[in-house]
Design a protein around this motif. Structure first.
Motif, PDB file in Angstrom:
ATOM      1  N   ALA A 108      -8.828  17.131 -69.321  1.00 30.71           N
ATOM      2  CA  ALA A 108      -9.413  17.777 -70.500  1.00 30.71           C
ATOM      3  C   ALA A 108      -8.352  18.621 -71.192  1.00 30.71           C
ATOM      4  O   ALA A 108      -7.508  19.250 -70.547  1.00 30.71           O
ATOM      5  CB  ALA A 108     -10.592  18.653 -70.083  1.00 30.71           C
ATOM      6  N   ASN A 110      -9.240  20.882 -73.739  1.00 31.51           N
ATOM      7  CA  ASN A 110      -9.818  22.125 -74.237  1.00 31.51           C
ATOM      8  C   ASN A 110     -11.069  22.444 -73.413  1.00 31.51           C
ATOM      9  O   ASN A 110     -11.512  21.640 -72.580  1.00 31.51           O
ATOM     10  CB  ASN A 110     -10.147  22.039 -75.735  1.00 31.51           C
ATOM     11  CG  ASN A 110     -11.023  20.848 -76.063  1.00 31.51           C
ATOM     12  OD1 ASN A 110     -12.094  20.668 -75.460  1.00 31.51           O
ATOM     13  ND2 ASN A 110     -10.581  20.020 -77.015  1.00 31.51           N
ATOM     14  N   GLU A 111     -11.651  23.590 -73.648  1.00 33.30           N
ATOM     15  CA  GLU A 111     -12.781  24.050 -72.858  1.00 33.30           C
ATOM     16  C   GLU A 111     -14.010  23.159 -73.052  1.00 33.30           C
ATOM     17  O   GLU A 111     -14.763  22.896 -72.107  1.00 33.30           O
ATOM     18  CB  GLU A 111     -13.135  25.493 -73.234  1.00 33.30           C
ATOM     19  CG  GLU A 111     -14.097  26.162 -72.273  1.00 33.30           C
ATOM     20  CD  GLU A 111     -13.558  26.232 -70.855  1.00 33.30           C
ATOM     21  OE1 GLU A 111     -14.362  26.096 -69.897  1.00 33.30           O
ATOM     22  OE2 GLU A 111     -12.338  26.412 -70.687  1.00 33.30           O
ATOM     23  N   GLU A 112     -14.226  22.689 -74.265  1.00 30.69           N
ATOM     24  CA  GLU A 112     -15.376  21.822 -74.534  1.00 30.69           C
ATOM     25  C   GLU A 112     -15.281  20.538 -73.718  1.00 30.69           C
ATOM     26  O   GLU A 112     -16.270  20.071 -73.143  1.00 30.69           O
ATOM     27  CB  GLU A 112     -15.445  21.489 -76.025  1.00 30.69           C
ATOM     28  CG  GLU A 112     -16.620  20.596 -76.395  1.00 30.69           C
ATOM     29  CD  GLU A 112     -16.632  20.231 -77.866  1.00 30.69           C
ATOM     30  OE1 GLU A 112     -17.523  19.438 -78.265  1.00 30.69           O
ATOM     31  OE2 GLU A 112     -15.753  20.716 -78.613  1.00 30.69           O
ATOM     32  N   GLU A 113     -14.099  19.959 -73.635  1.00 30.77           N
ATOM     33  CA  GLU A 113     -13.905  18.743 -72.864  1.00 30.77           C
ATOM     34  C   GLU A 113     -14.083  18.999 -71.368  1.00 30.77           C
ATOM     35  O   GLU A 113     -14.611  18.155 -70.638  1.00 30.77           O
ATOM     36  CB  GLU A 113     -12.513  18.155 -73.143  1.00 30.77           C
ATOM     37  CG  GLU A 113     -12.370  17.599 -74.551  1.00 30.77           C
ATOM     38  CD  GLU A 113     -10.984  17.016 -74.819  1.00 30.77           C
ATOM     39  OE1 GLU A 113     -10.826  16.315 -75.829  1.00 30.77           O
ATOM     40  OE2 GLU A 113     -10.070  17.267 -73.994  1.00 30.77           O
ATOM     41  N   LYS A 114     -13.663  20.168 -70.906  1.00 30.46           N
ATOM     42  CA  LYS A 114     -13.852  20.520 -69.491  1.00 30.46           C
ATOM     43  C   LYS A 114     -15.326  20.540 -69.124  1.00 30.46           C
ATOM     44  O   LYS A 114     -15.726  20.121 -68.040  1.00 30.46           O
ATOM     45  CB  LYS A 114     -13.232  21.891 -69.200  1.00 30.46           C
ATOM     46  CG  LYS A 114     -11.721  21.896 -69.148  1.00 30.46           C
ATOM     47  CD  LYS A 114     -11.201  23.288 -68.816  1.00 30.46           C
ATOM     48  CE  LYS A 114      -9.686  23.331 -68.790  1.00 30.46           C
ATOM     49  NZ  LYS A 114      -9.179  24.695 -68.479  1.00 30.46           N
ATOM     50  N   GLN A 115     -16.160  21.042 -70.026  1.00 28.38           N
ATOM     51  CA  GLN A 115     -17.592  21.133 -69.760  1.00 28.38           C
ATOM     52  C   GLN A 115     -18.236  19.740 -69.677  1.00 28.38           C
ATOM     53  O   GLN A 115     -19.230  19.541 -68.981  1.00 28.38           O
ATOM     54  CB  GLN A 115     -18.280  21.955 -70.858  1.00 28.38           C
ATOM     55  CG  GLN A 115     -17.828  23.408 -70.921  1.00 28.38           C
ATOM     56  CD  GLN A 115     -18.144  24.158 -69.625  1.00 28.38           C
ATOM     57  OE1 GLN A 115     -19.210  23.963 -69.024  1.00 28.38           O
ATOM     58  NE2 GLN A 115     -17.217  25.012 -69.197  1.00 28.38           N
ATOM     59  N   LYS A 116     -17.667  18.775 -70.368  1.00 31.03           N
ATOM     60  CA  LYS A 116     -18.230  17.425 -70.388  1.00 31.03           C
ATOM     61  C   LYS A 116     -17.868  16.617 -69.141  1.00 31.03           C
ATOM     62  O   LYS A 116     -18.578  15.687 -68.781  1.00 31.03           O
ATOM     63  CB  LYS A 116     -17.741  16.674 -71.632  1.00 31.03           C
ATOM     64  CG  LYS A 116     -18.276  17.223 -72.951  1.00 31.03           C
ATOM     65  CD  LYS A 116     -17.729  16.406 -74.122  1.00 31.03           C
ATOM     66  CE  LYS A 116     -18.246  16.920 -75.446  1.00 31.03           C
ATOM     67  NZ  LYS A 116     -17.692  16.146 -76.584  1.00 31.03           N
TER      68      LYS A 116
END
Length: 306
Positions: A108, A110-116
């Motif tokens: 990931a 960025n943080e948004e991608e980490k959450q996914k």
């Protein structure tokens, strides 16, 4: 989001001046051990339409969680590229890139991608055959030595079986199919070589028909003992569940004929780098030839002494 593929490389040539580079949007990097390239690493950017790996309930048993890898859409092109690369570098001594032993990571950015991301890493690994826990008395060795002197005409058939078995365990399935077919042709084709003639000769052998019937009857157990991909079992049920012994033997002859020729103009021609596509046929042929050869060997070494 990026997907990183790492593959072991078998190459004894020492390479000087190794450095990473980017080509067509893919980043290539290399790991060296003793100046030899031991791994190749390819980083592939994911597109908006690429799905991420996901953990999903098994449709047949909700207590089991399955992993859906959902590799990038570009993976097929990557595999074809790497298989072609194997060919290029074989000119310089490369033995193989272990494309069936992928180490895959999703990164990931960025943080948004980490959450996914539900799953960050997956690795395919084949283990080499180890010494089994099976034991046999020395009498098997002694009786085999004695019987060998009395069955020299079985040197070639058993040689095909031994070579086929080694190729099979080495996951060289196409070579194994050729080896096992030559064993059948040697013992049952009666000198015939044309496909239709070989099929007719095979059908005349009641023992071969009986062995083929046993292979079809016990095919699922053979696949389960192998411990291979679940899709192989599905393929067996789809292709062979309703076949007769005679139809199976005809399939074997036609398969060998198909694998005996090649043309780039043929859209559906076989690919020497796609061994896994022939695993099922290799499993069944391995068992068929085991039944034939074990019957011969045991008839000679298990006969009670007078």
């Amino acid at each position: 989001m990026k997907c990183v593929f790492k593959y072991p490389v078998k190459w004894i040539v020492k390479i000087d001046g190794v450095q990473p580079f980017t080509h067509n949007g893919w980043h290539f990097d290399f790991v060296q051990e003793n100046d030899c390239i031991s791994h190749i690493i390819i980083t592939v950017p994911l597109t908006a339409s690429d799905k991420l790996p996901a953990l999903v309930p098994n449709p047949k048993d909700s207590r089991i969680v399955d992993l859906q890898l959902n590799q990038p859409a570009s993976t097929e092109l990557l595999m074809k590229t790497l298989r072609t690369l194997e060919g290029f570098l074989s000119i310089y001594g490369l033995e193989r890139i272990a494309l069936d032993e992928a180490d895959i990571s999703w990164i990931a950015e960025n943080e948004e991608e980490k959450q996914k991301l539900q799953q960050h890493h997956f690795k395919f690994k084949y283990t080499e055959r180890e010494t089994s826990n099976l034991r046999a008395p020395f009498s098997v060795v002694k009786r085999s030595v004695i019987a060998s002197t009395e069955a020299l005409d079985w040197e070639v058939p058993l040689g095909f079986y031994r070579k086929g078995t080694n190729d099979f365990h080495g996951r060289r399935y196409i070579d194994a199919i050729h080896d096992f077919y030559f064993l059948l042709e040697t013992l049952f084709a009666n000198g015939k070589t044309k496909n239709y003639q070989v099929v007719e000769e095979f059908k005349k052998s009641q023992s071969l028909i009986a062995f083929a019937a046993q292979v079809l009857k016990e095919g699922e157990q053979s696949i389960l003992r192998r411990g291979t991909r679940t899709t192989v079992l599905d393929e067996f049920r789809q292709k062979f569940s309703n076949k007769t012994s005679e139809q199976y033997l005809e399939h074997v002859v036609n398969l060998r004929g198909f694998l005996h020729h090649h043309s780039l103009s043929h859209k559906n021609i076989w690919n020497p780098t796609s061994e896994y596509e022939y695993e099922l046929d290799a499993i069944l042929l391995s068992y068929l030839c085991f039944l034939i050869c074990s019957r011969k060997v045991e008839s000679m070494i298990c006969t009670p002494s007078s």
